[in-house]
Design a protein around this motif. Sequence first.
Motif, short mmCIF file in Angstrom:
data_model
loop_
_atom_site.label_atom_id
_atom_site.label_comp_id
_atom_site.label_asym_id
_atom_site.label_seq_id
_atom_site.Cartn_x
_atom_site.Cartn_y
_atom_site.Cartn_z
N ALA A 106 0.85 -1.29 0.10
CA ALA A 106 0.06 -0.17 0.07
C ALA A 106 0.77 1.27 0.05
N VAL A 107 2.27 1.09 0.37
CA VAL A 107 2.94 2.33 0.44
C VAL A 107 2.96 3.11 -0.89
N ALA A 108 2.81 2.25 -2.11
CA ALA A 108 2.91 2.75 -3.59
C ALA A 108 1.60 3.77 -3.73
N PHE A 109 0.54 3.49 -3.01
CA PHE A 109 -0.54 4.52 -3.03
C PHE A 109 -0.71 5.47 -1.85
N LEU A 110 0.35 5.66 -1.18
CA LEU A 110 0.14 6.59 0.18
C LEU A 110 -0.04 8.04 -0.23
N PRO A 111 0.67 8.49 -1.20
CA PRO A 111 0.60 9.79 -1.72
C PRO A 111 -0.83 10.04 -1.91
N GLN A 112 -1.28 9.21 -2.76
CA GLN A 112 -2.77 9.23 -3.68
C GLN A 112 -3.86 9.26 -2.46
N LEU A 113 -3.76 8.59 -1.34
CA LEU A 113 -4.44 8.22 -0.33
C LEU A 113 -4.52 9.84 0.21
N LEU A 114 -3.40 10.31 0.66
CA LEU A 114 -3.42 11.60 1.67
C LEU A 114 -3.76 12.78 0.65
N PHE A 115 -3.86 12.94 -0.50
CA PHE A 115 -4.04 13.81 -1.36
C PHE A 115 -5.36 13.78 -1.87
#
Length: 199
Positions: free
Chosen positions: A156-165
């Motif tokens: 899930a780290v690959a999607f961490l920026p997308q999740l936050l923004f």
Amino acid sequence: MPAEAPAPSIRRPRMTPERELELLTTTIEVLREVGYDALTMDAVAARARCSKATLYRQWQGKPRLVAAALYATRPVDAGAIDTGTLRGDLLAFAGTLADQAEKDTPLIAGLAHATLADPDLARALRETLIEPESEHLASFVHRAVARGELPDRSAAVAFLPQLLFAALITRPLFEGAYVDADYLVGFIDSAVLPALRNS
């Protein structure tokens, strides 16, 4: 007849870091006022009291100028965050998003829309802002693994920026409000951390 001496080269003074930040801050001011589509190099040059040639020489065009301005004026340097826990790192990062949400959400949403029609802007934002910040966010997870907070590097780290923004941009649509600290704490505790721990 003696050969003519070569013309002396014209040396342009290097821009100081202070002046560079002043130009980039001015760019953000104009961008907030008029939006990306209406922003022009002429308008920034006039506000910053510099030549348009100076802007082009330094940043080559509007996409890279805007990307550099966003990076230079970002509210937090994620690379400087290290609280000792994954949750603490995420909350420290998210806290700055909450503090700036009312001012930054329209700006980010407008730029996201502009990238659909301007691949040069999309490329400049990825290279200058998104990729470096994504690496910093990934470092939160690397440290958590090293400390034993996570069993392994999460997919899930690959999607961490997308999740936050995504949380930043979509809350006004779904709930009619900008994100605040309480919302982001709940989002991190209920969605982000479980995703990182269970992947």
